[in-house]
Design a protein around this motif. Structure first.
Motif, PDB file in Angstrom:
ATOM      1  N   ASN A 135      -4.405  -7.376   0.931  1.00 43.30           N
ATOM      2  CA  ASN A 135      -3.834  -6.841  -0.207  1.00 43.30           C
ATOM      3  C   ASN A 135      -3.992  -7.361  -1.379  1.00 43.30           C
ATOM      4  O   ASN A 135      -3.253  -6.936  -2.493  1.00 43.30           O
ATOM      5  CB  ASN A 135      -2.135  -6.330   0.165  1.00 43.30           C
ATOM      6  N   GLY A 146      -1.574  -3.102   5.605  1.00 43.62           N
ATOM      7  CA  GLY A 146      -3.104  -2.694   5.239  1.00 43.62           C
ATOM      8  C   GLY A 146      -3.685  -2.057   6.328  1.00 43.62           C
ATOM      9  O   GLY A 146      -4.893  -1.993   6.443  1.00 43.62           O
ATOM     10  N   GLU A 179      -2.609 -10.005  -2.284  1.00 41.12           N
ATOM     11  CA  GLU A 179      -1.287 -10.876  -2.736  1.00 41.12           C
ATOM     12  C   GLU A 179      -1.417 -12.212  -2.962  1.00 41.12           C
ATOM     13  O   GLU A 179      -1.002 -12.903  -3.475  1.00 41.12           O
ATOM     14  CB  GLU A 179      -0.126 -10.442  -1.608  1.00 41.12           C
ATOM     15  N   GLU A 184       1.345   0.264   3.528  1.00 42.26           N
ATOM     16  CA  GLU A 184       1.173  -0.520   2.121  1.00 42.26           C
ATOM     17  C   GLU A 184       1.309  -2.163   2.677  1.00 42.26           C
ATOM     18  O   GLU A 184       0.467  -2.878   2.081  1.00 42.26           O
ATOM     19  CB  GLU A 184       2.095  -0.191   1.277  1.00 42.26           C
TER      20      GLU A 184
END
Length: 127
Positions: A83, A23, A85, A20
């Protein structure tokens, strides 16, 4: 059935969090270094309440810049981008902040990592 279901719970939890966070696909490893990384850092620390993955990533990127750890920064920046973010604008803002708080030469090194990650992401999206 998941690919880590045959592993002990802590290792499964750690490997799933590693995938997670980074990635990319992970596989089980051997030795104490891998054990502490998967079972402690990712199964425990990255799963603690109180901070999101994005929060942890921002803090980690800041520490890595200050340590001149561009090798690890070269893992964290692309993962944050992939991701979702941090986007291109946010990463470039971090570069400007780093230049002023940690010195222009170090911010310039971070800029090279950021622009490389952005370029690779754009090329991957185009193919």
């Amino acid at each position: 059935m998941g690919k880590f279901d045959d592993l002990p719970e802590t290792r499964r939890k750690g490997l799933e969090k590693m995938e997670e966070v980074y990635g990319f696909d992970m596989s089980d490893g051997e030795g104490d270094f891998f054990r502490y990384t998967a079972d402690h850092l990712f199964a425990d620390i990255w799963n603690r309440p109180g901070l999101s993955n994005r929060d942890r990533r921002l803090f980690l990127i800041g520490m890595l810049v200050g340590q001149r750890a561009n090798d690890v920064l070269g893992i964290q920046v692309p993962a944050a981008l992939k991701n979702g973010e941090l986007d291109e604008d946010a990463l470039r803002e971090l570069v400007i902040l780093a230049c002023h708080y940690d010195g222009w030469p170090n911010g310039s090194r971070m800029n090279a990592v950021v622009e490389d990650a952005i370029g690779k992401a754009k090329r991957a999206a185009g193919s």
